[in-house]
Design a protein around this motif. Structure first.
Motif, PDB file in Angstrom:
ATOM      1  N   ASN A 267       0.825  -1.210   0.000  1.00  0.00           N
ATOM      2  CA  ASN A 267       0.000   0.000   0.000  1.00  0.00           C
ATOM      3  C   ASN A 267       0.860   1.260   0.000  1.00  0.00           C
ATOM      4  N   ARG A 268       2.126   1.089   0.438  1.00  0.00           N
ATOM      5  CA  ARG A 268       3.049   2.234   0.491  1.00  0.00           C
ATOM      6  C   ARG A 268       4.416   1.743   0.024  1.00  0.00           C
ATOM      7  N   PHE A 269       4.902   2.280  -1.086  1.00  0.00           N
ATOM      8  CA  PHE A 269       6.229   1.911  -1.586  1.00  0.00           C
ATOM      9  C   PHE A 269       7.230   2.958  -1.108  1.00  0.00           C
ATOM     10  N   ALA A 315     -10.569   6.460  -6.792  1.00  0.00           N
ATOM     11  CA  ALA A 315     -10.522   7.762  -7.476  1.00  0.00           C
ATOM     12  C   ALA A 315     -10.338   8.887  -6.455  1.00  0.00           C
ATOM     13  N   ALA A 316     -11.028   8.786  -5.327  1.00  0.00           N
ATOM     14  CA  ALA A 316     -10.929   9.844  -4.307  1.00  0.00           C
ATOM     15  C   ALA A 316      -9.532   9.871  -3.688  1.00  0.00           C
ATOM     16  N   LEU A 317      -8.957   8.687  -3.451  1.00  0.00           N
ATOM     17  CA  LEU A 317      -7.615   8.639  -2.849  1.00  0.00           C
ATOM     18  C   LEU A 317      -6.563   9.200  -3.814  1.00  0.00           C
ATOM     19  N   VAL A 318      -6.722   8.913  -5.111  1.00  0.00           N
ATOM     20  CA  VAL A 318      -5.767   9.424  -6.099  1.00  0.00           C
ATOM     21  C   VAL A 318      -5.893  10.958  -6.181  1.00  0.00           C
ATOM     22  N   LYS A 355      -4.345  10.939   2.303  1.00  0.00           N
ATOM     23  CA  LYS A 355      -5.169   9.900   2.953  1.00  0.00           C
ATOM     24  C   LYS A 355      -4.683   8.492   2.603  1.00  0.00           C
ATOM     25  N   ALA A 356      -4.115   8.327   1.408  1.00  0.00           N
ATOM     26  CA  ALA A 356      -3.680   6.991   0.970  1.00  0.00           C
ATOM     27  C   ALA A 356      -2.621   6.397   1.891  1.00  0.00           C
ATOM     28  N   ALA A 357      -1.917   7.250   2.645  1.00  0.00           N
ATOM     29  CA  ALA A 357      -0.862   6.738   3.529  1.00  0.00           C
ATOM     30  C   ALA A 357      -1.437   5.955   4.703  1.00  0.00           C
ATOM     31  N   GLN A 358      -2.673   6.261   5.070  1.00  0.00           N
ATOM     32  CA  GLN A 358      -3.270   5.596   6.235  1.00  0.00           C
ATOM     33  C   GLN A 358      -4.529   4.811   5.866  1.00  0.00           C
ATOM     34  N   THR A 359      -4.809   4.659   4.573  1.00  0.00           N
ATOM     35  CA  THR A 359      -6.036   3.978   4.139  1.00  0.00           C
ATOM     36  C   THR A 359      -5.667   2.786   3.274  1.00  0.00           C
ATOM     37  N   GLU A 360      -6.359   1.687   3.501  1.00  0.00           N
ATOM     38  CA  GLU A 360      -6.153   0.527   2.626  1.00  0.00           C
ATOM     39  C   GLU A 360      -6.749   0.888   1.259  1.00  0.00           C
ATOM     40  N   ILE A 361      -5.894   1.024   0.242  1.00  0.00           N
ATOM     41  CA  ILE A 361      -6.370   1.556  -1.052  1.00  0.00           C
ATOM     42  C   ILE A 361      -7.291   0.551  -1.748  1.00  0.00           C
ATOM     43  N   PHE A 362      -6.914  -0.710  -1.751  1.00  0.00           N
ATOM     44  CA  PHE A 362      -7.703  -1.780  -2.369  1.00  0.00           C
ATOM     45  C   PHE A 362      -8.008  -1.507  -3.838  1.00  0.00           C
ATOM     46  N   GLY A 363      -6.976  -1.122  -4.573  1.00  0.00           N
ATOM     47  CA  GLY A 363      -7.122  -0.884  -6.006  1.00  0.00           C
ATOM     48  C   GLY A 363      -5.741  -0.862  -6.632  1.00  0.00           C
ATOM     49  N   PRO A 364      -5.667  -0.758  -7.989  1.00  0.00           N
ATOM     50  CA  PRO A 364      -4.387  -0.916  -8.694  1.00  0.00           C
ATOM     51  C   PRO A 364      -3.520   0.348  -8.683  1.00  0.00           C
ATOM     52  N   VAL A 365      -3.196   0.832  -7.498  1.00  0.00           N
ATOM     53  CA  VAL A 365      -2.444   2.087  -7.378  1.00  0.00           C
ATOM     54  C   VAL A 365      -1.138   1.843  -6.623  1.00  0.00           C
TER      55      VAL A 365
END
Ligand code: NAD
Length: 461
Positions: A267-269, A315-318, A355-365
């Motif tokens: 989730n975080r590279f 989409a919102a996280l991106v 937000k993506a740093a603390q949220t499980e993205i669950f998508g191809p990002v």
């Protein structure tokens, strides 16, 4: 009935029963009634039934894979891979059923003997998610049955067809009614029935942390044992001494599996300064070359997301990441195919306030963060409520050991993007849950340790 839709095109794939509370309770009754007989069967006989089930499903793996592609959206090669992964659990636990060994302990009293036996906990229940509709069920039921427990399963209502097919093959193999039951309907109602029934001695849940917490709180009333396999926020750390090409390949493969809808998805590279620019360029190029499409094709494609809520979340996280300064290197929007297809996306220069740093993205990002030192990256990697898996690439042996100790995760994967198989203990720490599935540790979740003192053995009558 519950209608099941194909996420690739919205077409109807099939339907599953919408059971009311009375039907669910009747299935729980059967699960409980079957326990005394099943738990007393010879381990060898339980093992043989599991093995027969394994053989029947193996012979038809393509049919299972096609159903899974249609109701879940993953591509055929991944579905076949999931079937082999899931069957591995049935095979492993068919063997392990015969090895649920106890113990003897040197006695503390004269003329006495101390035995430790392992007794099946009782009738059990499980709730499984949609992202691995086949493997999740195999992993739970095979362990329970091997230990001598019976089990009732509520699969996800988004992917019940694979589940009911597995049940059908279990019956053909001779696994009786009651020993393995399945119900579908209102998840909340079924969860409440499972957890409030004192005869159900254990619940194994795989799904979101939010629902896991609800079930864990409710289990306080009955002290039902729980295994909780919950969400993740996996770090994927690449040091500048890593095998560069291996790290690039591992990152992309681990991330795009199941369109990123995996609890162990990176989730975080975190990429170290000296190789940062080269690394983001390399993964962007690789990701750019991967096609999106309907999973029925034989080659690897990134399939659709499971539902509109999943697409909206990504989409919102991106968008939020871009507001915090991230650069889109590839993707970043809905795919031209439309519907639930989202383009595989690489975001560079991520800011941890996104937000993506603390949220499980669950998508191809693939969101990429830059780091400088080992201490810094360990601290940033651990800065999350989750603790399922952590990945790292380095060729420094001392550092590899330090990472294995200091990363807060149930699983630390070094120099590979691949985690699971039947012979290893899968599970998390922190808010990723507790308990383990797979390996000989998995069976411990389904047995109670019983201490037996036999005294008076030195008196002859
Ligand atoms: P979810 O929690 O929404 O649903 C999981 C299951 O719980 C489904 O069967 C659902 O019907 C059921 N459920 C929903 N609400 C319920 C309630 N109130 N009471 C009882 N059951 C209820 O999760 P999901 O969207 O299906 O799956 C994705 C989540 O699962 C992600 O967070 C992912 O990380 C996690 N997951 C974890 C693992 C793991 O092994 N740790 C594996 C796969 C998925």
């Amino acid at each position: 009935m519950i209608t099941v839709y194909n996420p690739a095109d919205g077409s109807v794939v099939g339907e599953a029963p919408q059971m009311d509370a009375a039907a669910v309770r009747a299935a729980v009754d059967r699960t409980c009634a079957a326990f005394p007989v099943w738990s007393r069967q010879l381990a060898r006989d339980r093992s043989a039934l599991l093995r027969r089930w394994f053989d029947l499903v193996s012979a038809d793996r393509r049919a299972f894979a096609e159903i899974m592609v249609k109701e879940n959206g993953k591509c055929l090669s991944e579905a076949l891979g999931e079937i082999d992964y899931g069957l591995g659990f049935i095979e492993w636990y068919a063997e392990e059923a015969k090895r649920v060994y106890g113990d003897t302990i040197p006695s503390h009293a004269a003329g006495a003997s101390v035995l430790v036996t392992k007794e099946p906990v009782g009738p059990t229940a499980a709730i499984t998610p949609w992202n691995f509709p086949f493997m999740m069920i195999c992993r739970k039921i095979a362990t329970a049955l091997a230990a001598g427990c019976t089990m009732i399963i509520k699969p996800s209502e988004e992917t019940p067809l694979t589940a009911y097919k597995l049940l059908d093959y279990a019956r053909q193999a001779g696994i009786p009614e009651g020993v393995f039951e399945m119900v579908t309907g209102d998840p909340k109602e079924i969860g409440e029935i499972f957890i409030s029934d004192r005869r159900i001695r254990k619940i194994s849940f795989t799904g979101s942390t939010a629902v896991g917490k609800l079930l864990a709180s409710a289990s306080g009333a009955t002290l039902t044992r729980m295994t909780l396999e919950l969400g993740g926020n996996a770090p994927f750390i690449v040091f500048d001494d890593a095998d560069f090409d291996e790290a690039v390949a591992g990152a992309v493969a681990a991330k795009l599996r199941n369109s990123g809808q995996v609890c162990i998805s990176p989730n975080r590279f975190y990429v170290q300064d000296a190789i940062y620019d080269r690394f983001v360029a390399a993964i962007a190029e690789k990701v750019w070359g991967i096609e999106v499409g309907d999973g029925m094709r034989e080659d690897f494609v990134v399939g659709p997301m499971i539902n509109q809520a999943g697409v909206d979340k990504v989409a919102a996280l991106v968008a939020d990441a871009c507001d915090h300064g991230a650069r889109v290197l590839t993707g970043g929007k809905l795919d031209a195919l439309g519907g639930l297809f989202y383009e595989p996306t690489v975001l560079a220069d991520m800011d941890e306030r996104a937000k993506a740093a603390q949220t499980e993205i669950f998508g191809p990002v693939l969101p990429v963060y830059r780091f400088t030192t080992e201490e810094e990256v360990i601290s940033r990697a651990n800065n999350t409520d989750y603790g399922l898996v952590a990945y790292a690439y380095t060729r420094d042996l001392g550092r590899a050991f330090r990472l294995s100790r200091e990363l807060e995760a149930g699983m630390v994967i070094l120099n590979s993007g691949s985690v699971g198989t039947a012979s290893v203990p899968f599970g998390g720490v922190k808010e990723s849950g507790y308990g383990r599935e797979g390996s000989h540790y998995g069976i411990e979740e389904y047995v109670d340790v019983k201490y037996v003192l036999m005294a008076g053995l030195d008196r002859r009558h």
